[in-house]
Design a protein around this motif. Structure first.
Motif, PDB file in Angstrom:
ATOM      1  N   ALA A 148       0.624  -1.237   0.022  1.00  0.00           N
ATOM      2  CA  ALA A 148       0.028  -0.076   0.131  1.00  0.00           C
ATOM      3  C   ALA A 148       0.929   1.438  -0.019  1.00  0.00           C
ATOM      4  CB  ALA A 148      -1.114   0.055   1.149  1.00  0.00           C
ATOM      5  N   LEU A 149       2.000   1.190   0.869  1.00  0.00           N
ATOM      6  CA  LEU A 149       2.729   2.365   0.858  1.00  0.00           C
ATOM      7  C   LEU A 149       4.043   2.536  -0.185  1.00  0.00           C
ATOM      8  CD1 LEU A 149       2.723   2.439   4.666  1.00  0.00           C
ATOM      9  CD2 LEU A 149       1.626   4.101   3.063  1.00  0.00           C
ATOM     10  N   ASP A 150       4.245   1.431  -0.980  1.00  0.00           N
ATOM     11  CA  ASP A 150       5.294   1.221  -1.522  1.00  0.00           C
ATOM     12  C   ASP A 150       6.787   1.478  -0.793  1.00  0.00           C
ATOM     13  OD1 ASP A 150       6.822   0.592  -3.837  1.00  0.00           O
ATOM     14  OD2 ASP A 150       6.672   2.658  -4.773  1.00  0.00           O
ATOM     15  N   CYS A 151       7.040   0.675   0.196  1.00  0.00           N
ATOM     16  CA  CYS A 151       7.851   1.079   1.117  1.00  0.00           C
ATOM     17  C   CYS A 151       8.581  -0.251   1.466  1.00  0.00           C
ATOM     18  CB  CYS A 151       7.568   1.496   2.640  1.00  0.00           C
ATOM     19  SG  CYS A 151       6.536   0.746   3.558  1.00  0.00           S
ATOM     20  N   VAL A 152       9.709  -0.272   2.293  1.00  0.00           N
ATOM     21  CA  VAL A 152      10.458  -1.401   2.817  1.00  0.00           C
ATOM     22  C   VAL A 152       9.975  -1.566   4.112  1.00  0.00           C
ATOM     23  CG1 VAL A 152      12.582  -2.353   3.237  1.00  0.00           C
ATOM     24  CG2 VAL A 152      12.237  -1.068   1.096  1.00  0.00           C
ATOM     25  N   ILE A 153       9.875  -2.685   4.743  1.00  0.00           N
ATOM     26  CA  ILE A 153       9.507  -2.776   6.089  1.00  0.00           C
ATOM     27  C   ILE A 153      10.662  -3.883   6.545  1.00  0.00           C
ATOM     28  CG2 ILE A 153       7.835  -3.489   7.986  1.00  0.00           C
ATOM     29  CD1 ILE A 153       5.582  -2.621   6.041  1.00  0.00           C
ATOM     30  N   VAL A 154      11.050  -3.698   7.788  1.00  0.00           N
ATOM     31  CA  VAL A 154      11.829  -4.610   8.596  1.00  0.00           C
ATOM     32  C   VAL A 154      11.215  -4.666   9.905  1.00  0.00           C
ATOM     33  CG1 VAL A 154      14.218  -5.105   9.743  1.00  0.00           C
ATOM     34  CG2 VAL A 154      14.165  -3.881   7.511  1.00  0.00           C
ATOM     35  N   THR A 155      10.891  -6.211  10.098  1.00  0.00           N
ATOM     36  CA  THR A 155      10.200  -6.657  11.479  1.00  0.00           C
ATOM     37  C   THR A 155      10.953  -7.275  12.289  1.00  0.00           C
ATOM     38  OG1 THR A 155       8.098  -7.427  12.597  1.00  0.00           O
ATOM     39  CG2 THR A 155       8.983  -8.450  10.300  1.00  0.00           C
ATOM     40  N   VAL A 156      10.914  -7.201  13.552  1.00  0.00           N
ATOM     41  CA  VAL A 156      12.303  -7.810  14.420  1.00  0.00           C
ATOM     42  C   VAL A 156      11.719  -9.004  15.352  1.00  0.00           C
ATOM     43  CG1 VAL A 156      14.252  -7.105  16.139  1.00  0.00           C
ATOM     44  CG2 VAL A 156      13.210  -5.445  14.270  1.00  0.00           C
ATOM     45  N   GLU A 157      12.458 -10.125  15.027  1.00  0.00           N
ATOM     46  CA  GLU A 157      12.033 -11.248  15.960  1.00  0.00           C
ATOM     47  C   GLU A 157      12.776 -11.032  17.341  1.00  0.00           C
ATOM     48  OE1 GLU A 157       9.302 -13.162  16.438  1.00  0.00           O
ATOM     49  OE2 GLU A 157      10.026 -14.310  14.476  1.00  0.00           O
ATOM     50  N   TYR A 158      12.219  -9.877  18.339  1.00  0.00           N
ATOM     51  CA  TYR A 158      13.077  -9.625  19.239  1.00  0.00           C
ATOM     52  C   TYR A 158      12.839 -10.624  20.490  1.00  0.00           C
ATOM     53  CZ  TYR A 158       8.434  -7.902  20.900  1.00  0.00           C
ATOM     54  OH  TYR A 158       7.063  -7.532  20.931  1.00  0.00           O
ATOM     55  N   THR A 159      13.674 -10.897  21.505  1.00  0.00           N
ATOM     56  CA  THR A 159      13.546 -11.851  22.300  1.00  0.00           C
ATOM     57  C   THR A 159      12.354 -11.349  23.427  1.00  0.00           C
ATOM     58  OG1 THR A 159      15.759 -12.152  22.349  1.00  0.00           O
ATOM     59  CG2 THR A 159      14.533 -13.119  24.188  1.00  0.00           C
ATOM     60  N   LEU A 160      11.489 -12.145  23.545  1.00  0.00           N
ATOM     61  CA  LEU A 160      10.422 -12.201  24.333  1.00  0.00           C
ATOM     62  C   LEU A 160      10.675 -12.202  26.053  1.00  0.00           C
ATOM     63  CD1 LEU A 160       7.649 -14.366  22.591  1.00  0.00           C
ATOM     64  CD2 LEU A 160       7.969 -11.796  22.659  1.00  0.00           C
ATOM     65  N   ALA A 161       9.689 -11.633  26.765  1.00  0.00           N
ATOM     66  CA  ALA A 161       9.721 -11.662  28.376  1.00  0.00           C
ATOM     67  C   ALA A 161       9.035 -12.807  28.627  1.00  0.00           C
ATOM     68  CB  ALA A 161       9.309 -10.376  28.860  1.00  0.00           C
ATOM     69  N   PRO A 162       9.246 -13.594  29.763  1.00  0.00           N
ATOM     70  CA  PRO A 162      10.095 -13.171  30.823  1.00  0.00           C
ATOM     71  C   PRO A 162      11.380 -13.816  30.428  1.00  0.00           C
ATOM     72  CG  PRO A 162       8.820 -15.108  31.636  1.00  0.00           C
ATOM     73  CD  PRO A 162       8.383 -14.470  30.094  1.00  0.00           C
ATOM     74  N   GLU A 163      11.781 -14.421  29.391  1.00  0.00           N
ATOM     75  CA  GLU A 163      12.962 -14.860  28.975  1.00  0.00           C
ATOM     76  C   GLU A 163      14.332 -13.705  29.147  1.00  0.00           C
ATOM     77  OE1 GLU A 163      10.119 -17.806  27.264  1.00  0.00           O
ATOM     78  OE2 GLU A 163      10.294 -15.766  27.558  1.00  0.00           O
ATOM     79  N   ALA A 164      13.717 -12.440  28.551  1.00  0.00           N
ATOM     80  CA  ALA A 164      14.642 -11.412  28.664  1.00  0.00           C
ATOM     81  C   ALA A 164      13.957 -10.234  28.897  1.00  0.00           C
ATOM     82  CB  ALA A 164      15.263 -11.251  26.957  1.00  0.00           C
ATOM     83  N   ARG A 165      14.689  -9.284  29.669  1.00  0.00           N
ATOM     84  CA  ARG A 165      13.929  -8.088  30.274  1.00  0.00           C
ATOM     85  C   ARG A 165      14.205  -6.974  29.048  1.00  0.00           C
ATOM     86  NH1 ARG A 165      11.470 -10.845  33.942  1.00  0.00           N
ATOM     87  NH2 ARG A 165      12.677 -11.338  35.835  1.00  0.00           N
ATOM     88  N   PHE A 166      13.419  -5.738  29.423  1.00  0.00           N
ATOM     89  CA  PHE A 166      13.475  -4.900  28.375  1.00  0.00           C
ATOM     90  C   PHE A 166      14.904  -4.472  27.785  1.00  0.00           C
ATOM     91  CE2 PHE A 166      14.358  -2.284  31.999  1.00  0.00           C
ATOM     92  CZ  PHE A 166      15.127  -1.172  31.471  1.00  0.00           C
ATOM     93  N   THR A 167      15.866  -4.599  28.677  1.00  0.00           N
ATOM     94  CA  THR A 167      17.048  -3.940  28.164  1.00  0.00           C
ATOM     95  C   THR A 167      17.802  -4.946  26.979  1.00  0.00           C
ATOM     96  OG1 THR A 167      18.182  -5.586  29.788  1.00  0.00           O
ATOM     97  CG2 THR A 167      17.887  -3.180  30.429  1.00  0.00           C
ATOM     98  N   ARG A 168      17.496  -6.180  26.745  1.00  0.00           N
ATOM     99  CA  ARG A 168      17.871  -6.828  25.915  1.00  0.00           C
ATOM    100  C   ARG A 168      16.999  -6.783  24.578  1.00  0.00           C
ATOM    101  NH1 ARG A 168      19.327 -13.473  25.258  1.00  0.00           N
ATOM    102  NH2 ARG A 168      18.863 -13.442  22.829  1.00  0.00           N
TER     103      ARG A 168
END
Length: 358
Positions: A148-168
Motif C-alpha cells: 500500500a505504501l510502496d515502502c520497505v519494512i523490517v520487522t524484528v524477532e526480538y526476544t520475549l519476556a520473561p526470558e529476557a528483560r526490556f534491556t535486551r
C-alpha cells in the motif's frame, strides 16, 4: 456476519499477532466478582462479531500466566496468515552487541523501485504484551502495508519476556533500526524517510525506539506510528481504569503480568526502571512526530491520550485518533468493519504524509 471459518481465522490472527495476548480480559479476569461487567457493553455494533471471537478465545486462555505462555505462543505461530507472492520477504540476521546473539529480522519489499529511486522504510515491532507474538507471523500483514505504501519494512524477532528483560529486547530492536539505516543503499531505502511502527506492546517498543533514537542522535525518524500502544506500567496496578474500559482483548491482570515480565519489577512500584516505560520518560521534547490510535474502550485509552497530550505539550507534532466503541486489537479481528477501516486508512495517511515530508 463472520462464518465459522472466519471466526477461526480471525482468532488465529489475534493469537499470532499477540495483540490480545491476555484475551481472557474479555471475561473480566482479575476483577472483583462482586462487580460483574458486561464485556459487550459499549462495543460499537459493527465490532460485536469480533468481540465474540475475543470472548471465545478468552475462555481458553484465562488467566494469563507463565504456564500458559507456550499455549499462547504456539497457537499464534501456527495461525500465521498466508504470504503474498508479489511482495518479497527475506530473512536476515542482524548483529546486536557483545554477549547478545544476532537477532532475526524479516525484510519486506527490499530494493529500489523499478526505474525509480529508493523507498521509504519502516522498522516494525510486533505486539503480544511483551510476552507473546512473533515477527514471522506478521509477514503477511506487513506485506499489505509495504504494498500500500510502496515502502520497505523490517520487522524484528526480538526476544520475549520473561526470558529476557526490556534491556535486551530494546538493544535488539535498536540494533535493527541502526542496521536498516546503515544498510539503506543495499536495501533500496531512503534513510531520510524512516519510521518506527508497532501495535500494542509493539507500540511500546516503537515508542522506546523513538526515545533512544532521539537520545543517541544516530537515526533520524520522520514518524512513530503507535497503534493502541502499551505505554504505562501503572495502568491496572496503581491506576484503575474507568468501569467501562479494558474488558476486551487485554485487561488489568494481563497488563500487570506483561509489565512485570518485561521490567523484572512490580508494575507501578518504585522499583520500576523508567528506561523501560515510555510514559515514565521525563522529557519528550525532540521526539519524532507521532501518530497514536486507540479504541475508546481499550485498556490503554487513558495512557495513550495522556502520552499524546504530553507529546503535544512538548512541541512534538502529534495526531491522536480515539475510535469510539473499539476494544483492543479490533482492527485485526474485524478488519472490514467501518471503525477498523477508519483506523487503517488514518494510519496509512499519516505514514504517507510523513514520507512525503521526509
Amino acid at each position: 456476519m463472520i462464518d465459522r471459518r472466519g471466526v477461526l481465522r480471525q482468532a488465529g490472527l489475534v493469537a499470532a499477532t499477540g495483540l490480545a495476548g491476555g484475551l481472557a480480559g474479555g471475561l473480566g479476569m482479575g476483577r472483583a466478582l462482586a462487580a460483574p461487567v458486561d464485556p459487550l457493553a459499549g462495543v460499537d455494533p459493527q465490532l460485536r462479531a469480533g468481540a465474540q471471537i475475543v470472548l471465545a478465545m478468552g475462555a481458553k486462555l484465562s488467566p494469563l500466566t507463565t504456564a500458559r505462555l507456550p499455549i499462547l505462543r504456539e497457537g499464534g505461530a501456527a495461525m500465521a496468515g498466508p504470504l503474498r507472492a508479489d511482495v518479497p520477504v527475506e530473512e536476515r540476521k542482524v548483529p546486536v552487541g557483545p554477549g547478545i546473539p544476532d537477532v532475526t529480522v524479516y525484510v519486506i519489499n527490499a530494493g529500489k523501485r523499478p526505474g525509480g529511486g529508493p523507498r521509504p522504510a519502516i522498522l516494525h515491532t510486533h505486539g503480544g504484551g511483551f510476552v507473546a507474538g512473533t515477527a514471522k507471523a506478521e509477514r503477511g500483514y506487513l506485506q499489505d502495508f509495504a504494498h500500500a505504501l510502496d515502502c520497505v519494512i523490517v520487522t524484528v524477532e526480538y526476544t520475549l519476556a520473561p526470558e529476557a528483560r526490556f534491556t535486551r529486547s530494546l538493544d535488539e530492536t535498536y540494533a535493527s533500526l541502526r542496521w536498516l539505516h546503515d544498510q539503506a543503499e543495499a536495501l533500496g531505502v531512503d534513510r531520510a524517510r524512516l519510521a518506527v511502527m508497532g501495535e500494542s506492546a509493539g507500540g511500546g517498543h516503537a515508542a522506546l525506539l523513538a526515545i533512544r533514537a532521539r537520545d543517541r542522535g544516530e537515526v533520524p525518524l520522520v514518524l512513530q506510528a503507535l497503534t493502541y500502544p502499551m505505554l504505562d506500567d501503572r495502568t491496572g496496578s496503581t491506576v484503575t481504569p474507568p468501569p467501562g474500559v479494558g474488558h476486551l482483548g487485554w485487561d488489568t491482570q494481563a497488563n500487570r503480568f506483561g509489565w512485570a515480565s518485561f521490567l523484572g519489577a512490580e508494575p507501578g512500584s518504585r522499583q520500576v526502571p523508567a528506561a523501560g516505560v515510555p510514559a515514565r520518560c521525563a522529557r519528550l521534547g525532540g521526539l519524532a512526530p507521532a501518530f497514536i490510535a486507540v479504541g475508546g474502550i481499550d485498556l490503554f485509552v487513558d495512557e495513550d491520550i495522556t502520552y499524546a497530550r504530553r507529546l503535544t505539550d512538548a512541541g512534538v507534532p502529534t495526531e491522536l485518533l480515539v475510535v469510539p466503541g473499539a476494544y483492543h486489537g479490533f482492527d485485526r479481528v474485524v478488519p472490514d468493519a467501518a471503525p477498523s477501516r477508519h483506523l487503517i486508512e488514518s494510519r496509512l495517511a499519516a505514514l504517507r504524509r510523513a514520507f512525503a515530508q521526509g
